[in-house]
Design an enzyme around this catalytic site. Structure first.
Site, PDB file in Angstrom:
ATOM      1  N   HIS A 109       0.826  -1.214   0.000  1.00  0.00           N
ATOM      2  CA  HIS A 109       0.000   0.000   0.000  1.00  0.00           C
ATOM      3  C   HIS A 109       0.863   1.269   0.000  1.00  0.00           C
ATOM      4  O   HIS A 109       0.358   2.359  -0.225  1.00  0.00           O
ATOM      5  CB  HIS A 109      -0.900  -0.022   1.235  1.00  0.00           C
ATOM      6  N   ASN A 144      -6.718   6.704   4.346  1.00  0.00           N
ATOM      7  CA  ASN A 144      -8.121   7.094   4.158  1.00  0.00           C
ATOM      8  C   ASN A 144      -8.371   8.589   4.297  1.00  0.00           C
ATOM      9  O   ASN A 144      -9.444   9.078   3.956  1.00  0.00           O
ATOM     10  CB  ASN A 144      -9.021   6.338   5.151  1.00  0.00           C
ATOM     11  N   ASP A 192      -0.645   2.639  -5.242  1.00  0.00           N
ATOM     12  CA  ASP A 192      -0.643   1.207  -5.562  1.00  0.00           C
ATOM     13  C   ASP A 192      -1.904   0.831  -6.328  1.00  0.00           C
ATOM     14  O   ASP A 192      -2.982   1.323  -6.032  1.00  0.00           O
ATOM     15  CB  ASP A 192      -0.540   0.386  -4.274  1.00  0.00           C
ATOM     16  N   ASN A 209      -9.146   3.983  -1.372  1.00  0.00           N
ATOM     17  CA  ASN A 209      -9.605   4.963  -0.385  1.00  0.00           C
ATOM     18  C   ASN A 209      -8.775   6.244  -0.372  1.00  0.00           C
ATOM     19  O   ASN A 209      -9.307   7.334  -0.136  1.00  0.00           O
ATOM     20  CB  ASN A 209      -9.629   4.341   1.011  1.00  0.00           C
TER      21      ASN A 209
END
Length: 197
Positions: free
Chosen positions: A24, A72, A97, A118
């Site tokens: 991520h 987020n 990513d 997100n």
């Protein structure tokens, strides 16, 4: 007429050592490579909710950002920097990513949706626009959507990590074209299929 070039590169990721080597954080890896290549220094900037560096690429000022808000809430940091420095949306590149591309592949694109990412969802909402550039860095897919969260927050294999870092290196090499607004040349470099040994 050439398009305006990139003035802000944002790499999406999660802060802290627990996340540093996870899939991520591919966007963070790119920013780290740019800082190294252009001899910048990341500094914590509380008002921007992130780590920032300023470098010169081909005589152009380029700001580099790693939000420290967690994925987020990336938009809070992205929008704060863009507004403070009065950077137009089309001069922003967000790297992140991408599950739908294999490691070692990348896609440079202007505009579009968030495709369930997100960090991108929050950035689009905070900027109030989709009209920024994005660099999707392939991390591959675990094959089952129920495994996605654990997969993106897990560490890639050594081979996959090397392939993701190769994409980051390609993006570093494409940066002079990106700051000059030569997006087609940058795409040609970044979309080339990597040769197999």
């Amino acid at each position: 007429m050439s398009q305006p070039g990139i003035r802000l590169v944002i790499g999406l990721g999660n802060p802290g050592p627990d996340y540093a080597l996870t899939r991520h954080n591919a966007g963070f890896w790119l920013v780290d490579k740019l800082v190294e290549a252009y001899h910048g220094q990341l500094r914590a900037e509380a008002k921007f909710h992130g780590l920032m560096a300023r470098v010169s690429v081909g005589g152009h000022d380029l700001r580099l950002l790693k939000p420290t808000t967690y994925m987020n809430h990336s938009g809070r940091s992205v929008a704060a920097v863009a507004r403070y420095f009065d950077i137009a949306v089309e001069q922003i590149l967000i790297a992140y990513d991408e599950l739908d591309l294999p490691p070692g592949r990348a896609k440079l694109k202007h505009g579009g949706g968030h495709a369930g990412h997100n960090g991108m969802r929050d950035s689009i909402a905070a900027l109030g626009s989709r009209d920024f550039w994005r660099l999707r860095m392939g991390i591959g897919h675990p094959g089952d959507k129920t495994r996605v969260i654990g997969y993106v927050l897990g560490r890639p294999s050594q081979a996959d990590a090397a392939a993701i870092l190769d994409v980051a290196d390609d993006a570093v090499r494409a940066m002079p074209d990106l700051v000059e607004g030569r997006f087609q040349l940058a795409m040609n470099r970044l979309h080339a299929v990597p040769s197999t040994p």
